[in-house]
Design a protein around this motif. Structure first.
Motif, PDB file in Angstrom:
ATOM      1  N   ALA A  66       0.833  -1.207   0.000  1.00  0.00           N
ATOM      2  CA  ALA A  66       0.000   0.000   0.000  1.00  0.00           C
ATOM      3  C   ALA A  66       0.865   1.253   0.000  1.00  0.00           C
ATOM      4  O   ALA A  66       1.925   1.301   0.630  1.00  0.00           O
ATOM      5  CB  ALA A  66      -0.926  -0.001   1.205  1.00  0.00           C
ATOM      6  N   GLU A 111      -5.192   3.152   1.794  1.00  0.00           N
ATOM      7  CA  GLU A 111      -5.114   1.981   0.919  1.00  0.00           C
ATOM      8  C   GLU A 111      -4.838   0.721   1.742  1.00  0.00           C
ATOM      9  O   GLU A 111      -5.406  -0.346   1.472  1.00  0.00           O
ATOM     10  CB  GLU A 111      -4.026   2.158  -0.137  1.00  0.00           C
ATOM     11  CG  GLU A 111      -3.935   0.980  -1.108  1.00  0.00           C
ATOM     12  CD  GLU A 111      -2.759   1.064  -2.070  1.00  0.00           C
ATOM     13  OE1 GLU A 111      -2.417   0.020  -2.666  1.00  0.00           O
ATOM     14  OE2 GLU A 111      -2.184   2.164  -2.221  1.00  0.00           O
ATOM     15  N   GLU A 120      -7.479  -2.224   1.274  1.00  0.00           N
ATOM     16  CA  GLU A 120      -7.055  -3.459   0.600  1.00  0.00           C
ATOM     17  C   GLU A 120      -6.641  -4.543   1.594  1.00  0.00           C
ATOM     18  O   GLU A 120      -6.848  -5.728   1.341  1.00  0.00           O
ATOM     19  CB  GLU A 120      -5.920  -3.149  -0.384  1.00  0.00           C
ATOM     20  CG  GLU A 120      -6.312  -2.165  -1.473  1.00  0.00           C
ATOM     21  CD  GLU A 120      -7.587  -2.566  -2.205  1.00  0.00           C
ATOM     22  OE1 GLU A 120      -7.799  -3.774  -2.461  1.00  0.00           O
ATOM     23  OE2 GLU A 120      -8.398  -1.660  -2.508  1.00  0.00           O
TER      24      GLU A 120
END
Length: 202
Positions: free
Chosen positions: A86, A91, A95
Motif C-alpha cells: 500500500a 489503501e 485493501e
C-alpha cells in the motif's frame, strides 16, 4: 500403543512437537472432517500414542484452538503482504481489509473447524479471539498504524488497541454481510476510514 518409528516429531523441541501434532490434526480434519476426527486418529497420524498426545494437548479444545491459531497466522501473512504494497494508510486499510475477509472466507479448514467443532461462527471467532489471535492482528496492523500516526493520519484519541478492535469488528461485520469485494470497498470507505482516520481537506 508404542510410538511409531516413522514419527516426524522432534521430541527434544516442545514447539516443534506441537507444530507437528497441529499439522497431523489438520490433515485428519481435512480428510475426515472436524466432528468425525478422534484424538486417536490424530495420534495415529502423528505417529505417537494417545497418552503422548494428551501430554502435549491435554484436551481437544486446546488442540482445536492451536489449529485455528496456526491457520490464522497463515492468513495474517497474506494480509501483511498486501498491506506492505500500500502507498497510503487508507489503501492499507481498504485493501488489507478486503484481503483479510477474502482469506478468512476461502480457508475451508478454518471455517469447517469453527462451524463444526466449536460453538462459534467465523465472525464471532475473529471478534472474541484470544491473546494469540490479538497478537497476530497486532503483527498485521501495528507498523502501518504507527506510521500513519506519525503522519497525523489517525485520530489522536484512538489507542492502537482500540484501532485494532475497530478493524476486527468491521471485518466481522463484512463476513456477516457476505458482500463481494466490489461492495466491500465503498462500505469500508463509509464506515472504517471515518472511524479511524483524520478527514482530509479538499
Amino acid at each position: 500403543m508404542p510410538r511409531k518409528q516413522n514419527s516426524q516429531i522432534a521430541w527434544g523441541n516442545a514447539k516443534e512437537s506441537k507444530r507437528e501434532i497441529i499439522n497431523a490434526a489438520a490433515r485428519c480434519f481435512e480428510q475426515y472432517g472436524p466432528q468425525r476426527t478422534s484424538m486417536d486418529d490424530i495420534a495415529e497420524a502423528a505417529g505417537i500414542s494417545r497418552k503422548t498426545l494428551y501430554r502435549i494437548f491435554n484436551d481437544r479444545p486446546k488442540l482445536i484452538q492451536a489449529i485455528l491459531e496456526s491457520r490464522w497466522a497463515t492468513i495474517a501473512k497474506k494480509i501483511q503482504r498486501r498491506i506492505a504494497k500500500a502507498t497510503s494508510f487508507e489503501e492499507a486499510l481498504l485493501e488489507g481489509s478486503v484481503t483479510a475477509v477474502s482469506a478468512a472466507r476461502s480457508d475451508k479448514l478454518t471455517n469447517d473447524i469453527i462451524h463444526k467443532a466449536t460453538d462459534h461462527n467465523l465472525e464471532q471467532f475473529l471478534l472474541r479471539g484470544n491473546e494469540r489471535i490479538y497478537k497476530a492482528n497486532q503483527d498485521i496492523w501495528l507498523t502501518a498504524i504507527e506510521e500513519a500516526r506519525r503522519e497525523g493520519a489517525i485520530k489522536p484519541h484512538l489507542s492502537n488497541d482500540r484501532i485494532i478492535e475497530i478493524i476486527a469488528s468491521i471485518h466481522a461485520l463484512l463476513l456477516m454481510r457476505d458482500d463481494p469485494p466490489v461492495k466491500q470497498r465503498p462500505f469500508l470507505k463509509d464506515v472504517l476510514l471515518p472511524a479511524i482516520t483524520v478527514a482530509q481537506e479538499g
